[in-house]
Design a protein around this motif. Structure first.
Motif, short mmCIF file in Angstrom:
data_model
loop_
_atom_site.label_atom_id
_atom_site.label_comp_id
_atom_site.label_asym_id
_atom_site.label_seq_id
_atom_site.Cartn_x
_atom_site.Cartn_y
_atom_site.Cartn_z
N UNK A 1 1.02 -0.99 0.53
CA UNK A 1 0.02 0.12 -0.12
C UNK A 1 1.14 1.14 0.26
N UNK A 2 0.70 1.81 -0.90
CA UNK A 2 1.75 3.55 -1.03
C UNK A 2 1.29 4.45 -0.18
N UNK A 3 1.88 5.36 0.54
CA UNK A 3 1.64 6.27 1.74
C UNK A 3 0.70 7.12 0.69
N UNK A 4 0.36 8.09 1.30
CA UNK A 4 -0.25 9.75 0.73
C UNK A 4 0.84 10.29 -0.05
N UNK A 5 2.12 10.44 0.80
CA UNK A 5 3.36 11.96 0.88
C UNK A 5 3.51 10.23 -0.43
N UNK A 6 3.66 9.75 -0.58
CA UNK A 6 3.96 8.72 -2.30
C UNK A 6 3.05 9.50 -2.79
N UNK A 7 2.30 9.14 -3.32
CA UNK A 7 1.07 9.69 -3.79
C UNK A 7 0.93 10.63 -4.75
N UNK A 8 1.30 11.91 -3.60
CA UNK A 8 1.28 12.89 -3.49
C UNK A 8 2.51 13.63 -4.32
N UNK A 9 3.77 12.69 -4.72
CA UNK A 9 5.69 13.09 -4.57
C UNK A 9 4.89 12.25 -6.01
N UNK A 10 3.95 11.89 -6.43
CA UNK A 10 4.06 10.82 -7.77
C UNK A 10 3.08 11.86 -8.40
N UNK A 11 1.75 11.96 -8.24
CA UNK A 11 0.94 12.88 -8.75
C UNK A 11 1.40 13.80 -9.17
N UNK A 12 2.72 14.94 -8.73
CA UNK A 12 2.93 16.00 -9.07
C UNK A 12 3.64 16.12 -9.59
N UNK A 13 4.77 14.76 -9.77
CA UNK A 13 5.74 14.63 -10.86
C UNK A 13 4.70 14.57 -12.35
N UNK A 14 4.02 14.21 -12.45
CA UNK A 14 2.79 13.80 -13.40
C UNK A 14 2.78 15.69 -14.22
N UNK A 15 1.71 15.63 -13.52
CA UNK A 15 1.42 17.53 -13.37
C UNK A 15 2.75 18.26 -13.70
N UNK A 16 4.24 18.34 -12.82
CA UNK A 16 4.43 19.49 -12.57
C UNK A 16 5.77 19.51 -14.51
N UNK A 17 5.76 18.38 -13.79
CA UNK A 17 7.55 17.46 -14.79
C UNK A 17 6.79 17.25 -16.32
N UNK A 18 5.99 17.55 -16.82
CA UNK A 18 4.81 16.74 -18.06
C UNK A 18 5.18 15.04 -18.63
N UNK A 19 5.37 14.09 -17.21
CA UNK A 19 6.27 13.07 -17.87
C UNK A 19 4.85 12.30 -17.90
N UNK A 20 4.18 11.71 -18.64
CA UNK A 20 3.16 10.13 -19.13
C UNK A 20 2.87 9.89 -18.18
N UNK A 21 2.04 9.00 -18.13
CA UNK A 21 1.16 8.02 -16.99
C UNK A 21 2.15 6.91 -17.26
N UNK A 22 2.93 6.14 -18.73
CA UNK A 22 3.73 5.19 -18.47
C UNK A 22 4.95 5.19 -17.85
#
Length: 117
Positions: A1-22
């Motif tokens: 199970x992933x922590x909330x902090x980890x999820x937030x870090x990944x979601x922000x990387x997705x939005x801020x860095x412009x990475x694709x989901x994959x």
């Protein structure tokens, strides 16, 4: 199970860095794109509170459950297992093809017998 902090870090990387989901899944070693997609959707709807681990039915893992690795190179054993699975499938296809050819030959032979009568 992933922590909330980890999820937030990944979601922000997705939005801020412009990475694709994959790309995010590969970078952060998340097994499923749908998992990340649901995190992004929850973040858009409810903010950080949407990423909190909600109580629910816990996921159980049995001995029969296997996870498909979607990141990194395969080990030699995994390569052999994949090749073995491929060869078994190929063998089954060839057996079915041979059975179909024999059936067609038998039907053709029966058709010739009918023509002679």
């Amino acid at each position: 199970m992933y922590t909330t902090e980890f999820k937030l870090r990944v979601v922000k990387a997705y939005h801020d860095k412009g990475l694709s989901l994959s790309q995010c899944c590969l970078t952060y070693k998340i097994l499923s794109i749908s998992t990340l997609f649901s995190w992004v959707r929850q973040y858009k709807q409810s903010g950080v509170n949407g990423l909190n681990n909600s109580p629910g039915r816990p996921r159980t893992i049995t001995k029969k459950t296997t996870f498909k690795r979607t990141y990194g190179p395969l080990t030699r054993l995994e390569e052999f297992e994949r090749e073995n699975l491929y060869l078994r499938a190929e063998n089954e296809i060839l057996k079915k093809l041979e059975a179909l050819a024999q059936q067609e030959q038998q039907e053709a032979a029966q058709g010739k017998k009918r023509d002679c009568l």
